[in-house]
Design an enzyme around this catalytic site. Structure first.
Site, PDB file in Angstrom:
ATOM      1  N   GLY A 195       0.839  -1.197   0.000  1.00 19.25           N
ATOM      2  CA  GLY A 195       0.000   0.000   0.000  1.00 19.25           C
ATOM      3  C   GLY A 195       0.867   1.237   0.000  1.00 19.25           C
ATOM      4  O   GLY A 195       2.013   1.213  -0.471  1.00 19.25           O
ATOM      5  N   SER A 196       0.336   2.293   0.558  1.00 17.82           N
ATOM      6  CA  SER A 196       1.033   3.574   0.474  1.00 17.82           C
ATOM      7  C   SER A 196       2.223   3.649   1.437  1.00 17.82           C
ATOM      8  O   SER A 196       2.237   2.987   2.479  1.00 17.82           O
ATOM      9  CB  SER A 196       0.059   4.715   0.798  1.00 17.82           C
TER      10      SER A 196
ATOM     11  N   GLU B  75       5.707  -3.407   0.765  1.00 16.58           N
ATOM     12  CA  GLU B  75       5.726  -3.076  -0.670  1.00 16.58           C
ATOM     13  C   GLU B  75       4.973  -1.761  -0.812  1.00 16.58           C
ATOM     14  O   GLU B  75       3.746  -1.743  -0.792  1.00 16.58           O
ATOM     15  CB  GLU B  75       5.023  -4.175  -1.483  1.00 16.58           C
TER      16      GLU B  75
HETATM   17  N1  LIG Z   1       4.782  -1.761  -3.819  1.00 20.29           N
HETATM   18  C1  LIG Z   1       3.697  -2.404  -4.164  1.00 20.29           C
HETATM   19  O1  LIG Z   1       3.733  -3.573  -4.469  1.00 20.29           O
HETATM   20  C2  LIG Z   1       2.380  -1.681  -4.172  1.00 20.29           C
HETATM   21  C3  LIG Z   1       1.281  -2.350  -4.693  1.00 20.29           C
HETATM   22  C4  LIG Z   1       0.051  -1.680  -4.706  1.00 20.29           C
HETATM   23  C5  LIG Z   1      -0.056  -0.400  -4.201  1.00 20.29           C
HETATM   24  N2  LIG Z   1       1.033   0.200  -3.721  1.00 20.29           N
HETATM   25  C6  LIG Z   1       0.961   1.580  -3.227  1.00 20.29           C
HETATM   26  O2  LIG Z   1      -0.232   1.778  -2.482  1.00 20.29           O
HETATM   27  C7  LIG Z   1      -0.788   3.047  -2.749  1.00 20.29           C
HETATM   28  C8  LIG Z   1      -2.212   2.930  -3.225  1.00 20.29           C
HETATM   29  O3  LIG Z   1      -2.920   2.004  -2.500  1.00 20.29           O
HETATM   30  P1  LIG Z   1      -3.958   2.433  -1.343  1.00 20.29           P
HETATM   31  O4  LIG Z   1      -4.535   3.765  -1.589  1.00 20.29           O
HETATM   32  O5  LIG Z   1      -4.895   1.305  -1.174  1.00 20.29           O
HETATM   33  O6  LIG Z   1      -2.993   2.540  -0.108  1.00 20.29           O
HETATM   34  P2  LIG Z   1      -3.359   2.480   1.405  1.00 20.29           P
HETATM   35  O7  LIG Z   1      -2.062   2.450   2.075  1.00 20.29           O
HETATM   36  O8  LIG Z   1      -4.321   3.509   1.810  1.00 20.29           O
HETATM   37  O9  LIG Z   1      -4.131   1.093   1.575  1.00 20.29           O
HETATM   38  C9  LIG Z   1      -3.525  -0.181   1.430  1.00 20.29           C
HETATM   39  C10 LIG Z   1      -4.104  -1.121   2.450  1.00 20.29           C
HETATM   40  O10 LIG Z   1      -3.794  -0.595   3.718  1.00 20.29           O
HETATM   41  C11 LIG Z   1      -4.973  -0.494   4.476  1.00 20.29           C
HETATM   42  N3  LIG Z   1      -4.820   0.607   5.421  1.00 20.29           N
HETATM   43  C12 LIG Z   1      -5.104   1.929   5.257  1.00 20.29           C
HETATM   44  N4  LIG Z   1      -4.838   2.592   6.405  1.00 20.29           N
HETATM   45  C13 LIG Z   1      -4.376   1.675   7.279  1.00 20.29           C
HETATM   46  C14 LIG Z   1      -3.935   1.717   8.630  1.00 20.29           C
HETATM   47  N5  LIG Z   1      -3.912   2.866   9.333  1.00 20.29           N
HETATM   48  N6  LIG Z   1      -3.532   0.572   9.223  1.00 20.29           N
HETATM   49  C15 LIG Z   1      -3.552  -0.591   8.539  1.00 20.29           C
HETATM   50  N7  LIG Z   1      -3.965  -0.710   7.277  1.00 20.29           N
HETATM   51  C16 LIG Z   1      -4.362   0.407   6.653  1.00 20.29           C
HETATM   52  C17 LIG Z   1      -6.087  -0.318   3.482  1.00 20.29           C
HETATM   53  O11 LIG Z   1      -7.316  -0.688   4.048  1.00 20.29           O
HETATM   54  C18 LIG Z   1      -5.625  -1.272   2.408  1.00 20.29           C
HETATM   55  O12 LIG Z   1      -5.966  -2.592   2.781  1.00 20.29           O
HETATM   56  C19 LIG Z   1       0.092   3.660  -3.782  1.00 20.29           C
HETATM   57  O13 LIG Z   1       0.966   4.535  -3.164  1.00 20.29           O
HETATM   58  C20 LIG Z   1       0.847   2.483  -4.381  1.00 20.29           C
HETATM   59  O14 LIG Z   1       2.070   2.774  -4.930  1.00 20.29           O
HETATM   60  C21 LIG Z   1       2.228  -0.407  -3.669  1.00 20.29           C
END
Ligand SMILES: NC(=O)c1ccc[n+]([C@@H]2O[C@H](COP(=O)([O-])OP(=O)(O)OC[C@H]3O[C@@H](n4cnc5c(N)ncnc54)[C@H](O)[C@@H]3O)[C@@H](O)[C@H]2O)c1
Ligand SMILES: O=CCCC(=O)O
Length: 516
Positions: free
Chosen positions: A269-270, A291
């Site tokens: 995620g982010s 990741e």
């Molecule tokens: N490196 C990789 O393989 C990869 C793959 C996909 C996405 N990403 C990155 O993720 C971002 C986009 O995805 P997104 O908007 O879903 O990101 P996000 O970080 O908001 O969400 C990812 C996951 O984290 C969870 N999450 C959110 N806040 C959280 C918290 N406080 N505690 C625990 N879990 C939490 C979400 O519910 C989701 O399941 C982009 O920056 C992208 O580059 C990276």
């Protein structure tokens, strides 16, 4: 550019009569599936559980389903209790068979799975079908890895079990690889199946139990995978999916990161959330795989095959409407080929058909939320105000749809350049020398993917060695594969997924000294 809106997306909450039915699915979803039991979601809990809506990105405000949340604390208890039997009492061969069967079921249900994924994530059906197959490759790969003595078969980089004389006057050293334990796997919405199997495949193969927390935006894909895992014979407490709402996510994330019963956390995620989880996990010194975000440079040298470069750029940039962590995000083009590259890219990009992913001829779907579309628009407008020329697109269309956009003369100080756009925007900057291209490419706090196009072999080695990134694509825009180690450097994360290195992330090394 053709904008297509979804064909009628009427939601009537059709399935409420059956007792304790905890996933209420709109007719749009169910009527399209051959097997609606893929979305069964009957969770029992000692506490009263809430539910949350899942929206259709192609039709803002349209609810596809109402999903019951799962009690994460109960899931942790179950996972902890199931660990010993899965890790110690099953054979590697049994775990391998379960993963193979899971993969077979994923493939045989691929049409339904792709529909589910497209409806909740927005990506075009062809891309969803590709992702379903991609997801299955991780199950097949780790089914094959599972039957080797843990960690030994993957190759020279995975620590292997070994026994050796101690090096002292007496004794023997024995080193073994063991499953890490209970694992929390937090997955994003942009690849709602492959990011789950890329984590769960090696975790289960190694003998770990897994708790998956999918994104609240795409829980249906995870539910379908969960139902198929059960059918494949994976015990329900060994692989669990914990669906939670946006509001519940921070506290559940904290619980998973701080629980002493969880030994490893893997997150995609982010970067913002990754850093938070890293802090929270430090309390219990968890093993971490992160990741995170990228901001990939895509460099076109003067000696590149321009048609090949345009094809690679399109494939990398517009995959999932630019919402891929490895998407090309910053285009550096040598001044001598700048105009021809841009001209050809504009021509090809005009052929993209923007619309609801479920329509057969759509080649680019909507962005995941209205906020995501707003954020891309804001960055595009700011870049234009700062002097960029808009060669194509530049506008938000109806709802969450965004025009494929090409900007030239972009400032390297602009937000669209400095931060990951996560949208279908190509910002282009000219360069004169290889050194200049390298300096600009590496001028970022993140380092996930990077790409460059050249026909010069020594430059291939020189430039790929110097790029600060975990992945490098040469004359190619899509480089992900289950056999390749995927992961970033700098603030793009820790650890690798896929390949034999992905299995090592779920293994601990134990050394035993035997006096003799
Ligand atoms: N490196 C990789 O393989 C990869 C793959 C996909 C996405 N990403 C990155 O993720 C971002 C986009 O995805 P997104 O908007 O879903 O990101 P996000 O970080 O908001 O969400 C990812 C996951 O984290 C969870 N999450 C959110 N806040 C959280 C918290 N406080 N505690 C625990 N879990 C939490 C979400 O519910 C989701 O399941 C982009 O920056 C992208 O580059 C990276
Ligand atoms: O968005 C992140 C992962 C996509 C991929 O595996 O290529």
């Amino acid at each position: 550019m053709v904008l297509r809106t979804a064909s009628r997306l009427v939601v009537s909450f059709a399935i409420t009569s059956r007792n304790a039915r905890s996933l209420t699915t709109g007719s749009t979803v169910v009527s399209r599936l051959n097997d609606s039991s893929l979305l069964d979601w009957n969770k029992e809990s000692s506490s009263s559980l809430t539910s949350f809506p899942v929206f259709d990105p192609a039709s803002p405000g349209t609810v596809l389903a109402e999903v019951q949340s799962v009690d994460a604390a109960e899931a942790i208890e179950k996972s902890k209790d199931a660990l010993a039997s899965w890790r110690d009492d099953t054979t590697a061969s049994f775990r391998s068979t379960c993963l193979s069967e899971w993969s077979r079921l994923v493939k045989s249900n691929s049409e339904d799975l792709a529909i589910i994924m497209t409806l909740e994530s927005g990506k075009p059906l062809a891309e969803s079908k590709g992702e379903v197959n991609y997801a299955a490759t991780f199950l097949d790969y780790y089914a094959a890895e599972a039957i080797r003595p843990t960690g030994a078969g993957g190759g020279f980089m995975v620590p292997s079990p070994f026994a050796t004389p101690s090096g002292g006057p007496k004794g023997n050293v024995l080193a073994v690889q063991q499953a890490v334990g209970v694992c929390a796997l937090i997955a994003p919405w942009n690849f709602p199946m492959a990011m789950i199997t890329r984590k769960a495949g090696p975790a289960l193969a190694a003998g770990c139990t897994a708790i998956v927390k999918p994104s609240e935006l795409t829980p249906l894909s995870a539910i379908a995978l969960d139902n198929l895992a059960k059918q494949a014979g994976i015990p329900s407490d060994v692989f669990q999916v914990v669906t939670v709402s946006t509001e519940e996510t921070p506290s559940v994330g904290e619980l998973l990161a701080t629980s002493p019963h969880i030994q490893k956390l893997s997150f995609t995620g982010s970067t913002r959330v990754g850093k938070l989880l890293m802090k929270q996990s430090s309390e219990t010194v968890k093993r971490l795989s992160l990741e995170l975000g990228g901001n990939a440079p895509f460099v076109v040298f003067e000696d590149a095959d321009i048609d090949q470069a345009v094809t690679a750029a399109m494939a990398s940039k517009f995959r999932n409407a630019g919402q891929t962590c490895v998407c090309a995000d910053r285009f550096l083009v040598h001044s001598s080929v700048h105009d021809i590259f841009v001209e050809k890219l504009v021509e090809k990009t005009k052929a993209i058909k923007v619309g609801a992913g479920i329509e057969a001829d759509t080649t680019m779907g909507p962005l995941i939320t209205l906020q995501a579309a707003d954020s891309v628009l804001e960055k595009v407008r700011a870049a234009i105000e700062e002097g960029a020329t808009c060669e194509l697109g530049g506008n938000r269309l109806d709802g969450q749809f965004f025009e494929p956009t090409i900007l030239t003369h972009v400032s390297t100080e602009s937000d669209i350049w400095k931060t990951e756009s996560f949208g279908p925007v190509v910002p282009v900057v000219k360069f004169e020398t290889e050194e200049e291209a390298l300096t600009i490419a590496n001028d970022s706090s993140v380092g996930l993917a990077s790409y460059f196009c050249t026909e010069n072999l020594s430059r291939v080695f020189r430039f790929s060695n110097s790029l600060e990134a975990g992945l490098v694509g040469v004359n190619e825009g899509i480089i992900s594969s289950c056999v390749a180690p995927f992961g970033g450097v700098k603030e793009s994360g820790l650890g690798r997924e896929g390949s034999h290195l992905g299995l090592a992330e779920y293994l601990e090394t134990k050394y035993v000294f035997i006096n003799s």
